[in-house]
Design a protein around this motif. Structure first.
Motif, PDB file in Angstrom:
ATOM      1  N   ILE A  91      12.014  -8.846  24.866  1.00 13.31           N
ATOM      2  CA  ILE A  91      11.201  -9.170  26.044  1.00 13.31           C
ATOM      3  C   ILE A  91      10.599 -10.564  25.905  1.00 13.31           C
ATOM      4  N   VAL A  92      10.064 -10.870  24.748  1.00 17.56           N
ATOM      5  CA  VAL A  92       9.479 -12.193  24.508  1.00 17.56           C
ATOM      6  C   VAL A  92      10.559 -13.271  24.559  1.00 17.56           C
ATOM      7  N   ILE A 151      12.889 -17.931  27.379  1.00 18.73           N
ATOM      8  CA  ILE A 151      14.005 -18.553  28.110  1.00 18.73           C
ATOM      9  C   ILE A 151      13.558 -18.994  29.493  1.00 18.73           C
ATOM     10  N   ILE A 152      12.831 -18.136  30.198  1.00 14.42           N
ATOM     11  CA  ILE A 152      12.364 -18.481  31.545  1.00 14.42           C
ATOM     12  C   ILE A 152      11.395 -19.656  31.498  1.00 14.42           C
ATOM     13  N   PHE A 162      15.854 -13.355  41.507  1.00 13.91           N
ATOM     14  CA  PHE A 162      16.433 -14.588  40.983  1.00 13.91           C
ATOM     15  C   PHE A 162      17.903 -14.736  41.359  1.00 13.91           C
ATOM     16  N   ILE A 163      18.658 -13.645  41.355  1.00 14.62           N
ATOM     17  CA  ILE A 163      20.063 -13.725  41.747  1.00 14.62           C
ATOM     18  C   ILE A 163      20.176 -14.056  43.231  1.00 14.62           C
ATOM     19  N   ALA A 213      17.525 -15.280  35.935  1.00 15.80           N
ATOM     20  CA  ALA A 213      18.006 -13.901  36.060  1.00 15.80           C
ATOM     21  C   ALA A 213      18.429 -13.363  34.693  1.00 15.80           C
ATOM     22  N   PHE A 214      19.063 -14.208  33.887  1.00 10.60           N
ATOM     23  CA  PHE A 214      19.436 -13.792  32.542  1.00 10.60           C
ATOM     24  C   PHE A 214      18.193 -13.443  31.718  1.00 10.60           C
ATOM     25  N   GLY A 215      17.160 -14.289  31.819  1.00 10.06           N
ATOM     26  CA  GLY A 215      15.915 -14.009  31.097  1.00 10.06           C
ATOM     27  C   GLY A 215      15.267 -12.710  31.546  1.00 10.06           C
ATOM     28  N   SER A 216      15.303 -12.443  32.843  1.00 11.61           N
ATOM     29  CA  SER A 216      14.704 -11.193  33.320  1.00 11.61           C
ATOM     30  C   SER A 216      15.577  -9.983  32.977  1.00 11.61           C
ATOM     31  N   MET A 217      16.887 -10.186  32.828  1.00 13.62           N
ATOM     32  CA  MET A 217      17.735  -9.086  32.350  1.00 13.62           C
ATOM     33  C   MET A 217      17.389  -8.736  30.899  1.00 13.62           C
TER      34      MET A 217
END
Length: 105
Positions: free
Chosen positions: A77-78, A83-84, A12-13, A59-63
């Motif tokens: 995690i949820v 967010i995504i 994503f980044i 990317a924030f959501g996956s972090m």
């Protein structure tokens, strides 16, 4: 879950930085969904920059996946998944229903 989060964050980044430079319009499904007549009126650079910012939100959501896996918290995690999903749905609706990206303003 930890390694998947790292892969998605890097992806994503990378995509976000490509799109912020105004490149990579063909990678956007929201652009590919538009009819040819509408594609002709779209300011591709503005759309790319907007979607680049959205990808940084992804990317924030996956972090959050990484953090949730590290502290063993399914709630975090949820939250990252929510967010995504919200960003994906909201940005698609926003692009398809507004005139912000018209090149003939």
């Amino acid at each position: 879950m930890f390694s998947i989060g790292i892969v998605f964050t890097i992806l994503f980044i990378s995509l976000g930085s490509i799109l912020l430079r105004g490149k990579g319009i063909r990678m956007l499904s929201v652009y590919n969904m538009l009819p040819k007549s509408r594609k002709a009126t779209i300011c591709k650079e503005a759309l790319c920059q907007f979607m680049g910012k959205i990808f940084f939100g992804f990317a924030f959501g996956s972090m959050l996946w990484i953090i949730g896996g590290a502290i063993n918290s399914p709630t975090v995690i949820v939250l990252g998944l929510i967010i995504i999903a919200f960003l994906a749905i909201a940005s698609t609706i926003y692009v398809l229903t507004t005139n912000r990206f018209n090149s003939n303003k």
